[in-house]
Design an enzyme around this catalytic site. Structure first.
Site, PDB file in Angstrom:
ATOM      1  N   GLU A 127      -3.875  -1.474   6.091  1.00 26.79           N
ATOM      2  CA  GLU A 127      -2.716  -1.044   6.892  1.00 26.79           C
ATOM      3  C   GLU A 127      -2.729   0.464   7.159  1.00 26.79           C
ATOM      4  O   GLU A 127      -1.694   1.050   7.460  1.00 26.79           O
ATOM      5  CB  GLU A 127      -1.414  -1.434   6.183  1.00 26.79           C
ATOM      6  CG  GLU A 127      -1.172  -2.922   6.086  1.00 26.79           C
ATOM      7  CD  GLU A 127      -0.978  -3.596   7.431  1.00 26.79           C
ATOM      8  OE1 GLU A 127      -1.133  -2.936   8.469  1.00 26.79           O
ATOM      9  OE2 GLU A 127      -0.689  -4.795   7.436  1.00 26.79           O
ATOM     10  N   HIS A 141       6.160  -6.054  -0.093  1.00 25.12           N
ATOM     11  CA  HIS A 141       6.476  -7.412   0.375  1.00 25.12           C
ATOM     12  C   HIS A 141       7.587  -7.995  -0.499  1.00 25.12           C
ATOM     13  O   HIS A 141       7.486  -9.130  -0.950  1.00 25.12           O
ATOM     14  CB  HIS A 141       5.235  -8.317   0.270  1.00 25.12           C
ATOM     15  CG  HIS A 141       4.107  -7.947   1.172  1.00 25.12           C
ATOM     16  ND1 HIS A 141       2.890  -8.593   1.147  1.00 25.12           N
ATOM     17  CD2 HIS A 141       3.999  -7.005   2.138  1.00 25.12           C
ATOM     18  CE1 HIS A 141       2.076  -8.061   2.051  1.00 25.12           C
ATOM     19  NE2 HIS A 141       2.725  -7.081   2.664  1.00 25.12           N
ATOM     20  N   HIS A 154       6.693 -10.248   7.542  1.00 23.58           N
ATOM     21  CA  HIS A 154       5.703  -9.491   6.776  1.00 23.58           C
ATOM     22  C   HIS A 154       6.328  -8.777   5.569  1.00 23.58           C
ATOM     23  O   HIS A 154       6.098  -9.188   4.436  1.00 23.58           O
ATOM     24  CB  HIS A 154       5.004  -8.511   7.734  1.00 23.58           C
ATOM     25  CG  HIS A 154       3.880  -7.756   7.136  1.00 23.58           C
ATOM     26  ND1 HIS A 154       2.881  -7.169   7.875  1.00 23.58           N
ATOM     27  CD2 HIS A 154       3.583  -7.454   5.846  1.00 23.58           C
ATOM     28  CE1 HIS A 154       2.022  -6.577   7.077  1.00 23.58           C
ATOM     29  NE2 HIS A 154       2.419  -6.727   5.848  1.00 23.58           N
ATOM     30  N   SER A 175      -8.281  -0.784  -0.281  1.00 21.36           N
ATOM     31  CA  SER A 175      -8.009  -2.167   0.109  1.00 21.36           C
ATOM     32  C   SER A 175      -8.369  -3.125  -1.023  1.00 21.36           C
ATOM     33  O   SER A 175      -9.470  -3.052  -1.580  1.00 21.36           O
ATOM     34  CB  SER A 175      -8.847  -2.487   1.348  1.00 21.36           C
ATOM     35  OG  SER A 175      -8.613  -3.792   1.761  1.00 21.36           O
ATOM     36  N   ASN A 219       0.839  -1.200   0.000  1.00 17.94           N
ATOM     37  CA  ASN A 219       0.000   0.000   0.000  1.00 17.94           C
ATOM     38  C   ASN A 219       0.871   1.247   0.000  1.00 17.94           C
ATOM     39  O   ASN A 219       2.063   1.185   0.311  1.00 17.94           O
ATOM     40  CB  ASN A 219      -0.992  -0.012   1.182  1.00 17.94           C
ATOM     41  CG  ASN A 219      -0.411  -0.651   2.412  1.00 17.94           C
ATOM     42  OD1 ASN A 219       0.471  -0.082   3.042  1.00 17.94           O
ATOM     43  ND2 ASN A 219      -0.856  -1.862   2.728  1.00 17.94           N
TER      44      ASN A 219
HETATM   45 ZN   LIG Z   1       1.761  -5.926   4.083  1.00 22.73          ZN
END
Ligand SMILES: [Zn+2]
Length: 219
Positions: free
Chosen positions: A80, A101, A162, A49, A33
């Site tokens: 988030e 990520h 994460h 989202s 994000n």
């Molecule tokens: Zn994440």
């Protein structure tokens, strides 16, 4: 670097850098994000989202206040959003946040291994080591708290099990931080294979960072 954006321009930038994180293989699918803080206003523009970056139109990013209440937009903000708002609340110098990520950085986040300060461009852009924030489940208040605490005054942090949070004076700088973290993670893993990692001294890191903040580029 402080250019005042309209909400329309901020949404365009958030959508554009969403496509860039997808095209740079920093995320898979709809993960990750991006947000942009509106200067002089208590508002943040953030990716919605679960919308694919390919399909994201410039009107889709959501405008929220500093408590996460939606001010403009028909979609739900990123799950988030708490991390983004907590980081902005703690750091007046930031107006852009990118969360990815990416694979090598995520490998280090899984193994709980910080990236030491080891390259000049890393020292300049990030300001030293990339630490690892303690694990907390995605979307939780605890994750927001752990992120802020571990980020401190740096420009990047790994989130245990994460991914990466990169921050900057604008969204472009935050995006470049995320690219830099992934590159440094790859190089760090390679130096582990070679068997030796020589790091930069704190004095050299400070000098490189100060030069980048005060003298680098066209002014
Ligand atoms: Zn994440």
């Amino acid at each position: 670097m402080k250019v005042k954006l309209t909400v329309e321009k901020a949404r365009e930038r958030v959508a554009k850098f969403g496509q860039k994180i997808a095209n740079s293989n920093l995320i898979l699918g709809t993960w990750g994000n991006i947000s942009c803080r509106m200067l002089d206003e208590e508002q943040v523009v953030i990716t919605p989202s679960g919308v694919s970056y390919e399909c994201m139109r410039p009107t889709m990013p959501v405008v929220v206040d500093m408590d996460g209440e939606v001010l403009e937009g028909e979609l739900k903000p990123s799950s988030e959003v708490k991390v983004h708002l907590a980081v902005y609340a703690a750091r007046n110098d930031l107006n852009g946040i990118v969360h990815t990520h990416s694979p090598y950085a995520s490998a280090l986040a899984v193994s709980g291994t910080p990236i030491p300060p080891m390259l000049e461009d890393m020292a300049a852009l990030i300001g030293g080591e990339v630490p690892v924030a303690e694990y907390a489940i995605a979307g939780s208040d605890q994750l927001a708290e752990n992120t802020v605490k571990t980020l401190g005054d740096k420009n990047a942090v790994l989130l245990a099990n994460h991914g990466v949070v990169g921050v900057g004076r604008d969204v472009e700088e935050a995006y470049n931080v995320c690219l830099m973290v992934e590159r440094c993670a790859q190089i760090y893993v390679l130096t582990k294979l070679i068997g030796n990692t020589n790091t930069l001294s704190p004095e050299d890191v400070d000098t490189l960072r100060d030069f980048y903040l005060t003298k680098y580029g066209q002014r």
